[in-house]
Design a protein around this motif. Sequence first.
Motif, PDB file in Angstrom:
ATOM      1  N   UNK A  25       0.111   2.203  -2.087  1.00 35.11           N
ATOM      2  CA  UNK A  25      -0.747   2.415  -0.983  1.00 35.11           C
ATOM      3  C   UNK A  25       0.006   3.373  -0.106  1.00 35.11           C
ATOM      4  N   UNK A  26       1.403   3.023   0.378  1.00 35.21           N
ATOM      5  CA  UNK A  26       2.114   4.024   1.245  1.00 35.21           C
ATOM      6  C   UNK A  26       2.335   5.262   0.626  1.00 35.21           C
ATOM      7  N   UNK A  27       2.651   5.222  -0.921  1.00 35.61           N
ATOM      8  CA  UNK A  27       3.027   6.338  -1.380  1.00 35.61           C
ATOM      9  C   UNK A  27       1.665   7.169  -1.342  1.00 35.61           C
ATOM     10  N   UNK A  28       0.701   6.842  -1.751  1.00 33.20           N
ATOM     11  CA  UNK A  28      -0.695   7.523  -1.834  1.00 33.20           C
ATOM     12  C   UNK A  28      -0.967   8.060  -0.368  1.00 33.20           C
ATOM     13  N   UNK A  29      -0.337   7.656   0.743  1.00 30.38           N
ATOM     14  CA  UNK A  29      -0.691   8.251   2.045  1.00 30.38           C
ATOM     15  C   UNK A  29       0.398   8.797   2.823  1.00 30.38           C
TER      16      UNK A  29
END
Length: 183
Positions: free
Chosen positions: A56-60
């Motif tokens: 999730x963090x990587x996608x954001x």
Amino acid sequence: VESIIGKEDSFWFPLHAAISVSAPMGVVQVLTQLYPNDLSKLHFCSRDQGETPLTFALSKIESLKMAWDKARVGLDDGHDGHGQTEKVLLRGTVDALLGSNGSAASLPNSLGRLPLHIAIEKGLGWNEGMAEIYNAYPAAVSVRDPLNGDFPFLAAASKCNQTGVINLSSLYLLLKTDPSVVA
């Protein structure tokens, strides 16, 4: 708070919620210690795609970078500049979300994509957290991305940064770790 956001059947787990609002790295680090089991939980951001806190963090990454830009007060020492501070924040966030044993690097999202696949797609450099993801789960370099069938080195070869330059060090290091994927 846990009764609102920490149950299996609710929309948000604490780590996912913190990432969704681009919380400071310190908040994310504290939450990983308070809720270590949440590092492996999928939050369904949409009906069909569940994300672990790390994926999730990587996608954001873009929205995290913008939030850090706005909260820059006291982060720069005037010598390293924007890029160095951003790298430190990215590495720190990745380190926190990998957890104490790094197992989060081996956990795919609901589409079967590993954190390494998403990091490459988002243009994360080797020194911005990709090395930590690789070191936590080296076998990922031999796993094809289920969305496009590419090995990580091939995805890195086709990914340019914002200035249109391919990150050759990431490409080289990914390929060096498992040359058999070329054959």
